[in-house]
Design a protein around this motif. Structure first.
Motif, PDB file in Angstrom:
ATOM      1  N   MET A 133       0.809  -1.203   0.000  1.00  0.00           N
ATOM      2  CA  MET A 133       0.000   0.000   0.000  1.00  0.00           C
ATOM      3  C   MET A 133       0.854   1.271   0.000  1.00  0.00           C
ATOM      4  O   MET A 133       0.450   2.299  -0.524  1.00  0.00           O
ATOM      5  N   LEU A 134       2.056   1.166   0.625  1.00  0.00           N
ATOM      6  CA  LEU A 134       2.913   2.330   0.715  1.00  0.00           C
ATOM      7  C   LEU A 134       3.735   2.535  -0.550  1.00  0.00           C
ATOM      8  O   LEU A 134       4.236   3.637  -0.788  1.00  0.00           O
ATOM      9  N   MET A 135       3.874   1.482  -1.365  1.00  0.00           N
ATOM     10  CA  MET A 135       4.730   1.590  -2.545  1.00  0.00           C
ATOM     11  C   MET A 135       4.304   2.693  -3.505  1.00  0.00           C
ATOM     12  O   MET A 135       5.164   3.434  -4.014  1.00  0.00           O
ATOM     13  N   PRO A 136       2.992   2.860  -3.798  1.00  0.00           N
ATOM     14  CA  PRO A 136       2.620   3.971  -4.691  1.00  0.00           C
ATOM     15  C   PRO A 136       3.017   5.333  -4.152  1.00  0.00           C
ATOM     16  O   PRO A 136       3.333   6.237  -4.926  1.00  0.00           O
ATOM     17  N   LEU A 137       3.017   5.494  -2.814  1.00  0.00           N
ATOM     18  CA  LEU A 137       3.400   6.770  -2.218  1.00  0.00           C
ATOM     19  C   LEU A 137       4.907   6.993  -2.303  1.00  0.00           C
ATOM     20  O   LEU A 137       5.372   8.131  -2.413  1.00  0.00           O
ATOM     21  N   LEU A 138       5.675   5.894  -2.235  1.00  0.00           N
ATOM     22  CA  LEU A 138       7.127   5.997  -2.280  1.00  0.00           C
ATOM     23  C   LEU A 138       7.673   6.002  -3.699  1.00  0.00           C
ATOM     24  O   LEU A 138       8.863   6.257  -3.900  1.00  0.00           O
ATOM     25  N   ALA A 196       2.495   1.668 -10.008  1.00  0.00           N
ATOM     26  CA  ALA A 196       1.703   2.862 -10.309  1.00  0.00           C
ATOM     27  C   ALA A 196       0.222   2.511 -10.434  1.00  0.00           C
ATOM     28  O   ALA A 196      -0.646   3.292 -10.034  1.00  0.00           O
ATOM     29  N   GLY A 197      -0.071   1.336 -10.985  1.00  0.00           N
ATOM     30  CA  GLY A 197      -1.459   0.898 -11.087  1.00  0.00           C
ATOM     31  C   GLY A 197      -2.115   0.726  -9.737  1.00  0.00           C
ATOM     32  O   GLY A 197      -3.319   0.985  -9.582  1.00  0.00           O
ATOM     33  N   ALA A 198      -1.326   0.296  -8.749  1.00  0.00           N
ATOM     34  CA  ALA A 198      -1.871   0.173  -7.392  1.00  0.00           C
ATOM     35  C   ALA A 198      -2.269   1.538  -6.848  1.00  0.00           C
ATOM     36  O   ALA A 198      -3.310   1.680  -6.189  1.00  0.00           O
ATOM     37  N   GLY A 199      -1.458   2.555  -7.132  1.00  0.00           N
ATOM     38  CA  GLY A 199      -1.801   3.900  -6.683  1.00  0.00           C
ATOM     39  C   GLY A 199      -3.072   4.417  -7.327  1.00  0.00           C
ATOM     40  O   GLY A 199      -3.921   5.020  -6.660  1.00  0.00           O
ATOM     41  N   VAL A 200      -3.215   4.177  -8.628  1.00  0.00           N
ATOM     42  CA  VAL A 200      -4.430   4.605  -9.327  1.00  0.00           C
ATOM     43  C   VAL A 200      -5.639   3.855  -8.780  1.00  0.00           C
ATOM     44  O   VAL A 200      -6.709   4.448  -8.564  1.00  0.00           O
ATOM     45  N   ALA A 201      -5.483   2.549  -8.539  1.00  0.00           N
ATOM     46  CA  ALA A 201      -6.593   1.754  -8.007  1.00  0.00           C
ATOM     47  C   ALA A 201      -7.036   2.276  -6.649  1.00  0.00           C
ATOM     48  O   ALA A 201      -8.237   2.433  -6.386  1.00  0.00           O
ATOM     49  N   PHE A 224       0.952 -11.648 -15.871  1.00  0.00           N
ATOM     50  CA  PHE A 224       1.065 -12.339 -14.583  1.00  0.00           C
ATOM     51  C   PHE A 224       1.214 -11.370 -13.418  1.00  0.00           C
ATOM     52  O   PHE A 224       0.504 -11.492 -12.411  1.00  0.00           O
ATOM     53  N   PHE A 225       2.118 -10.420 -13.535  1.00  0.00           N
ATOM     54  CA  PHE A 225       2.395  -9.543 -12.400  1.00  0.00           C
ATOM     55  C   PHE A 225       1.254  -8.565 -12.096  1.00  0.00           C
ATOM     56  O   PHE A 225       0.887  -8.391 -10.927  1.00  0.00           O
ATOM     57  N   PRO A 226       0.639  -7.907 -13.104  1.00  0.00           N
ATOM     58  CA  PRO A 226      -0.560  -7.119 -12.777  1.00  0.00           C
ATOM     59  C   PRO A 226      -1.686  -7.979 -12.217  1.00  0.00           C
ATOM     60  O   PRO A 226      -2.386  -7.566 -11.288  1.00  0.00           O
ATOM     61  N   GLY A 227      -1.863  -9.190 -12.779  1.00  0.00           N
ATOM     62  CA  GLY A 227      -2.902 -10.087 -12.254  1.00  0.00           C
ATOM     63  C   GLY A 227      -2.624 -10.506 -10.823  1.00  0.00           C
ATOM     64  O   GLY A 227      -3.547 -10.601  -9.999  1.00  0.00           O
ATOM     65  N   LEU A 228      -1.349 -10.743 -10.509  1.00  0.00           N
ATOM     66  CA  LEU A 228      -0.987 -11.094  -9.136  1.00  0.00           C
ATOM     67  C   LEU A 228      -1.254  -9.934  -8.184  1.00  0.00           C
ATOM     68  O   LEU A 228      -1.741 -10.142  -7.062  1.00  0.00           O
ATOM     69  N   ALA A 229      -0.955  -8.715  -8.624  1.00  0.00           N
ATOM     70  CA  ALA A 229      -1.217  -7.539  -7.790  1.00  0.00           C
ATOM     71  C   ALA A 229      -2.710  -7.384  -7.518  1.00  0.00           C
ATOM     72  O   ALA A 229      -3.124  -7.079  -6.387  1.00  0.00           O
ATOM     73  N   ILE A 230      -3.533  -7.598  -8.541  1.00  0.00           N
ATOM     74  CA  ILE A 230      -4.988  -7.523  -8.362  1.00  0.00           C
ATOM     75  C   ILE A 230      -5.450  -8.564  -7.345  1.00  0.00           C
ATOM     76  O   ILE A 230      -6.221  -8.260  -6.428  1.00  0.00           O
ATOM     77  N   THR A 231      -4.968  -9.783  -7.501  1.00  0.00           N
ATOM     78  CA  THR A 231      -5.376 -10.866  -6.595  1.00  0.00           C
ATOM     79  C   THR A 231      -4.987 -10.572  -5.159  1.00  0.00           C
ATOM     80  O   THR A 231      -5.797 -10.734  -4.233  1.00  0.00           O
ATOM     81  N   LEU A 232      -3.756 -10.118  -4.942  1.00  0.00           N
ATOM     82  CA  LEU A 232      -3.282  -9.847  -3.585  1.00  0.00           C
ATOM     83  C   LEU A 232      -4.079  -8.728  -2.931  1.00  0.00           C
ATOM     84  O   LEU A 232      -4.438  -8.809  -1.749  1.00  0.00           O
ATOM     85  N   MET A 233      -4.369  -7.668  -3.687  1.00  0.00           N
ATOM     86  CA  MET A 233      -5.100  -6.550  -3.102  1.00  0.00           C
ATOM     87  C   MET A 233      -6.540  -6.933  -2.777  1.00  0.00           C
ATOM     88  O   MET A 233      -7.055  -6.605  -1.704  1.00  0.00           O
ATOM     89  N   VAL A 234      -7.190  -7.656  -3.686  1.00  0.00           N
ATOM     90  CA  VAL A 234      -8.580  -8.053  -3.459  1.00  0.00           C
ATOM     91  C   VAL A 234      -8.671  -9.031  -2.291  1.00  0.00           C
ATOM     92  O   VAL A 234      -9.545  -8.906  -1.422  1.00  0.00           O
ATOM     93  N   VAL A 235      -7.781 -10.006  -2.251  1.00  0.00           N
ATOM     94  CA  VAL A 235      -7.798 -10.984  -1.160  1.00  0.00           C
ATOM     95  C   VAL A 235      -7.503 -10.308   0.173  1.00  0.00           C
ATOM     96  O   VAL A 235      -8.139 -10.615   1.196  1.00  0.00           O
TER      97      VAL A 235
END
Length: 253
Positions: free
Chosen positions: A1-6, A52-57, A229-240
């Motif tokens: 969660m902090l990565m988009p800010l950093l 960056a996609g995590a920050g936008v999400a 794979f990596f964007p899909g993994l990020a989506i899965t981790l955040m939703v879970v």
């Protein structure tokens, strides 16, 4: 969660590339020590775009859930407390909206309001207002006839005081649970909008866009699994993660 800010700091130090930068290395480069998540068909650093996609999400989902909460909670409280024709009318409208799939409803609103981060948030919020309304309205109906509410009314408490001081303290307990569960679903809806080209603009890093680009590249027969794979993994981790937080809050109630 902090990565988009950093991320801006890491970019300034040269640790991460600009997510919109067209790199000089070959496109569709496999993960390596230089680019940990590889590059996509346009030469973008997949790691930078995933972060960056995590920050936008977070930006879109947080804004949409707050807007849904700000509208759904007052409507549900007033509707449940007042009853009568107002309650019947709002129940009919909210139930009608609730029957529509969230992605389909968000798509319809996106066609009307257009693209953009805030317009995407508005498109998502419309789909989740009925959920806040239904939960808060049902809880208000269940507690409005309690003895302490009747005592407050008998002592001359006005409607605003009853709603905010007495009813509000009881119905607000379910909001954190609903907020986290809605946020998890909103991420999937946002990704769906981006995949269909109806979310944020193409020049903004977003997971749905990246998955669509990965699908287009894979359709040519190239083995570039890392771009999906990596964007899909990020989506899965955040939703879970959000779903687990919501379930944990539910167990504590």
């Amino acid at each position: 969660m902090l990565m988009p800010l950093l991320m801006p700091i890491f970019q300034a130090w040269g640790i991460l590339a600009d997510p919109n930068e067209f790199l000089s290395n070959p496109t569709n480069a496999a993960p390596s020590s230089q680019y940990w998540f590889g590059t996509d068909a346009l030469g973008h650093d997949v790691l930078a775009r995933t972060i960056a996609g995590a920050g936008v999400a977070w930006q879109v989902v947080f804004a949409s859930t707050l807007l849904s909460l700000a509208i759904g909670v007052p409507l549900g409280t007033i509707s449940g407390y007042r009853g009568g024709w107002l309650d019947r009318g709002l129940v009919f409208v909210m139930d009608s909206i609730y029957t529509l799939p969230s992605l389909l409803l968000a798509m319809t609103i996106a066609f009307v309001v257009g693209g953009g981060v805030w317009n995407a948030a508005i498109s998502l919020s419309v789909a989740y207002i009925p959920q806040y309304y239904r939960v808060i309205r049902n809880q208000t109906v269940s507690v409005k006839n309690e003895q302490y509410i009747e005592a407050a009314q008998a002592l001359g408490a006005n409607t605003w005081t009853v709603l905010t001081r007495y009813l509000g303290q009881n119905v607000i307990q379910s909001i954190p649970v609903l907020f986290t569960l809605n946020a998890a679903d909103a991420i999937l809806t946002l990704v769906g909008l981006g995949f269909l080209g109806l979310g944020v603009p193409d020049d903004i890093p977003e997971w749905g866009h990246d998955l669509k680009q990965a699908l287009d590249a894979l359709s040519t027969g190239e083995n570039i699994w890392w771009t999906a794979f990596f964007p899909g993994l990020a989506i899965t981790l955040m939703v879970v993660s959000l779903s687990l937080v919501g379930e944990g809050l539910t167990q504590r109630k």
